[in-house]
Scaffold this motif. Structure first.
Motif, short mmCIF file in Angstrom:
data_model
loop_
_atom_site.label_atom_id
_atom_site.label_comp_id
_atom_site.label_asym_id
_atom_site.label_seq_id
_atom_site.Cartn_x
_atom_site.Cartn_y
_atom_site.Cartn_z
N GLY A 11 0.81 -1.22 0.00
CA GLY A 11 0.00 0.00 0.00
C GLY A 11 0.84 1.26 0.00
N SER A 12 0.14 2.39 0.09
CA SER A 12 0.81 3.69 0.10
C SER A 12 1.76 3.80 1.30
N ILE A 13 1.28 3.48 2.49
CA ILE A 13 2.14 3.51 3.68
C ILE A 13 3.19 2.42 3.58
N GLY A 14 2.78 1.23 3.15
CA GLY A 14 3.70 0.10 3.05
C GLY A 14 4.91 0.41 2.18
N SER A 34 0.57 -8.78 2.31
CA SER A 34 -0.30 -7.95 1.47
C SER A 34 -1.68 -8.60 1.50
N GLY A 35 -2.66 -7.93 0.90
CA GLY A 35 -4.01 -8.51 0.84
C GLY A 35 -4.13 -9.50 -0.30
N SER A 36 -3.69 -9.07 -1.50
CA SER A 36 -3.82 -9.96 -2.66
C SER A 36 -2.63 -9.86 -3.63
N GLN A 37 -1.88 -8.80 -3.59
CA GLN A 37 -0.75 -8.67 -4.53
C GLN A 37 0.42 -9.56 -4.13
N VAL A 69 -5.29 -1.62 5.40
CA VAL A 69 -6.41 -0.67 5.40
C VAL A 69 -7.65 -1.37 5.96
N GLY A 70 -8.38 -0.66 6.82
CA GLY A 70 -9.68 -1.14 7.29
C GLY A 70 -9.63 -2.09 8.47
N PHE A 71 -10.81 -2.63 8.78
CA PHE A 71 -11.00 -3.50 9.94
C PHE A 71 -10.12 -4.75 9.85
N ALA A 72 -9.67 -5.11 8.65
CA ALA A 72 -8.79 -6.27 8.46
C ALA A 72 -7.49 -6.10 9.25
N GLY A 73 -7.19 -4.89 9.68
CA GLY A 73 -5.97 -4.66 10.46
C GLY A 73 -6.09 -5.04 11.92
N LYS A 92 -5.63 3.02 11.55
CA LYS A 92 -6.45 3.66 12.59
C LYS A 92 -7.76 2.91 12.84
N GLU A 93 -8.27 2.23 11.76
CA GLU A 93 -9.58 1.59 11.88
C GLU A 93 -9.61 0.56 13.02
N SER A 94 -8.48 -0.16 13.23
CA SER A 94 -8.50 -1.19 14.27
C SER A 94 -8.61 -0.57 15.66
N TRP A 166 -2.05 15.32 0.28
CA TRP A 166 -1.46 14.01 0.57
C TRP A 166 -1.74 13.05 -0.58
N SER A 167 -0.77 12.16 -0.86
CA SER A 167 -0.98 11.09 -1.84
C SER A 167 -1.13 9.79 -1.06
N MET A 168 -2.33 9.20 -1.08
CA MET A 168 -2.64 8.09 -0.17
C MET A 168 -3.46 7.03 -0.90
N GLY A 169 -3.73 5.91 -0.21
CA GLY A 169 -4.57 4.86 -0.77
C GLY A 169 -6.00 5.35 -0.97
N PRO A 170 -6.80 4.61 -1.80
CA PRO A 170 -8.14 5.10 -2.16
C PRO A 170 -9.10 5.28 -0.99
N ASP A 229 4.47 14.67 4.46
CA ASP A 229 5.18 13.53 3.87
C ASP A 229 5.16 12.41 4.91
N MET A 230 4.50 11.31 4.57
CA MET A 230 4.31 10.23 5.55
C MET A 230 5.61 9.54 5.94
N ARG A 231 6.70 9.75 5.17
CA ARG A 231 7.95 9.11 5.56
C ARG A 231 8.44 9.65 6.90
N1 LIG Z 1 -1.68 6.58 2.95
C1 LIG Z 1 -1.46 7.46 3.87
O1 LIG Z 1 -0.81 8.48 3.63
C2 LIG Z 1 -2.00 7.27 5.26
C3 LIG Z 1 -1.83 8.29 6.21
C4 LIG Z 1 -2.27 8.07 7.51
C5 LIG Z 1 -2.87 6.87 7.86
N2 LIG Z 1 -3.05 5.91 6.90
C6 LIG Z 1 -3.71 4.65 7.27
O2 LIG Z 1 -2.84 3.57 6.94
C7 LIG Z 1 -3.61 2.43 6.52
C8 LIG Z 1 -3.16 2.03 5.11
O3 LIG Z 1 -3.47 3.09 4.21
P1 LIG Z 1 -2.91 3.12 2.73
O4 LIG Z 1 -3.30 4.44 2.19
O5 LIG Z 1 -1.49 2.70 2.72
O6 LIG Z 1 -3.84 2.00 2.06
P2 LIG Z 1 -3.62 1.24 0.67
O7 LIG Z 1 -2.67 1.98 -0.19
O8 LIG Z 1 -4.97 0.92 0.16
O9 LIG Z 1 -2.89 -0.12 1.12
C9 LIG Z 1 -3.55 -1.07 1.91
C10 LIG Z 1 -2.66 -2.25 2.20
O10 LIG Z 1 -3.43 -3.19 2.96
C11 LIG Z 1 -3.43 -4.46 2.27
N3 LIG Z 1 -4.72 -5.09 2.51
C12 LIG Z 1 -5.93 -4.71 2.03
N4 LIG Z 1 -6.90 -5.53 2.49
C13 LIG Z 1 -6.27 -6.45 3.26
C14 LIG Z 1 -6.72 -7.57 3.98
N5 LIG Z 1 -8.01 -7.93 4.00
N6 LIG Z 1 -5.82 -8.30 4.68
C15 LIG Z 1 -4.51 -7.97 4.66
N7 LIG Z 1 -4.01 -6.91 3.98
C16 LIG Z 1 -4.90 -6.17 3.29
C17 LIG Z 1 -3.21 -4.11 0.81
O11 LIG Z 1 -2.74 -5.23 0.09
P3 LIG Z 1 -3.02 -5.38 -1.51
O12 LIG Z 1 -2.22 -4.30 -2.15
O13 LIG Z 1 -2.52 -6.73 -1.82
O14 LIG Z 1 -4.50 -5.19 -1.67
C18 LIG Z 1 -2.19 -2.98 0.94
O15 LIG Z 1 -0.91 -3.52 1.17
C19 LIG Z 1 -5.08 2.89 6.59
O16 LIG Z 1 -5.63 2.50 7.81
C20 LIG Z 1 -5.00 4.40 6.51
O17 LIG Z 1 -6.09 5.03 7.15
C21 LIG Z 1 -2.62 6.08 5.62
#
Ligand SMILES: NC(=O)c1ccc[n+]([C@@H]2O[C@H](COP(=O)([O-])OP(=O)(O)OC[C@H]3O[C@@H](n4cnc5c(N)ncnc54)[C@H](OP(=O)(O)O)[C@@H]3O)[C@@H](O)[C@H]2O)c1
Length: 345
Positions: A11-14, A34-37, A69-73, A92-94, A166-170, A229-231
């Protein structure tokens, strides 16, 4: 050397976390999911989908970075808190959903809980300087700041997926556009810092330079500033209590603007505050309904304003009774999601 297990590595944070880890010889990525990739070869231990518990047991990390992302965390959050393994929490969702159960697990485990959310990382750093009296959470306001509800009716997913700072996940990008993200962050701050909701204020700050501000009893207010910048918060959590260099440009000060949030148009922020104040499984239901509604919006099944409408409807129907254990919490999450289907999203 710190051994890191990264959940949500694709993901974006990952991806930004991998950049931070690769740039620092003191940090080692020992496990990734990862979830599916596909992520084979990313770390010694990898897993795609499924329950990460066995992987975490084998990896025995020093730090769990939960960027799912989401309750899966929920599973990795509870795994780390229960065992006293340092949890760097982006998911944060967890914490919003599990609330009291997560805090009880943390008390039993005795480990550190370091927020990765930029605002909470900022507040955490300010709060190291004293006992907070109150806090200010800043919000960019998203791409639709200043618009009325009527102007938001026809908003498309493509328009909502463009964030100004910010550039983040959907999912979080849509949450930022509806202000549900700030609602989740309000509840997250309540649990992280043990502050009553009336002591946590939300202010719109479009340039996202001030990430958070803490007020103290002596009248001092300490703010945390930085380029968005999330880094930076990722690096802070992984290197705590040290600081390591990141390639983020130094901050240049310019005019900073702050506004009141428009709670009548962006009702999800008010709904989150209400759910947080009611307690029990209301925050869990808020999160579940929002997750489902965002998915439905992105799939083109409901409109932008229906996200808030759906969440309001679900919150009006759940009983919100506190969960005594994780099974009850998972059941509360499931019931709230089922109500979204009933509500027609
Ligand atoms: N992005 C930001 O800048 C930012 C900032 C602050 C907080 N956050 C928080 O950080 C978390 C991640 O955000 P993100 O923007 O990085 O999201 P994202 O880009 O959508 O990435 C989500 C990651 O979770 C994995 N995933 C999805 N469903 C899953 C499942 N059921 N089981 C296991 N892994 C699963 C995805 O794997 P696949 O790629 O294989 O689907 C992907 O690696 C969120 O809670 C978000 O609120 C993000």
């Amino acid at each position: 050397m710190k051994r890191i297990a990264l959940l949500g590595a694709t993901g974006s944070i990952g991806r930004q976390a991998i950049e931070v880890i690769d740039a620092n010889p003191e940090l080692e990525l020992v496990a990734a999911t990862s979830g599916s990739q596909q992520i084979e070869g990313l770390a010694r231990l990898t897993q795609v989908g499924g329950d990460p518990t066995a992987l975490l047991e084998r990896a025995a990390p020093d730090i769990v970075l939960n960027a799912v992302v989401g309750f899966a965390g929920l599973v990795p959050t509870m795994w780390a808190l229960e065992r006293g393994v340092t949890l760097a929490l982006a998911n944060k969702e967890s914490l919003v959903a599990a609330g009291e159960l997560a805090l009880a697990a943390r008390r039993r485990g005795g480990g550190a809980l370091l927020p990765v959310d930029s605002e909470h990382s900022a507040l955490y750093q300010c709060a190291l300087l004293g006992e907070p009296e109150s806090m200010v959470l800043t919000a960019s306001g998203g791409p639709f700041r200043g618009r009325s509800a009527v102007e938001l009716e026809a908003v498309t997913p493509a328009q909502a997926l463009v964030h100004p700072t910010w550039s983040m996940g959907p999912k979080i990008t849509i949450d930022s556009a509806t202000l549900a993200n700030k609602g989740l962050e309000l509840i997250e701050a309540h649990f992280l810092f043990g502050l009553a909701y009336e002591r946590i204020e939300v202010v719109i700050h479009p340039s996202s330079i001030v990430h958070g501000l803490v007020r103290f009893a002596d009248g001092a207010a300490i703010a945390h500033l930085g380029n968005p910048d999330m880094r930076v918060p990722i690096s802070y959590a992984l290197n705590f209590p040290e600081r390591a260099a990141t390639p983020v440009p130094p901050l240049t000060l310019r005019t900073l603007e702050f506004f009141e949030p428009d709670l009548e148009t962006f009702t999800l922020l008010a709904l989150a505050r209400e759910a947080g104040e009611r307690g029990g499984t209301y925050p869990c239901a808020f999160n579940a309904a929002n997750e489902e509604a965002v998915g439905a919006f992105l799939a083109g099944r409901i409109g932008f304003l229906d996200i808030a409408g759906t969440v309001a409807e679900v919150l009006a129907r759940v009983d919100g009774a506190a969960a005594r254990d994780l099974d009850e919490l998972v059941e509360a999450d499931r019931q709230a999601r089922e109500l979204v289907v009933v509500a027609g999203a």
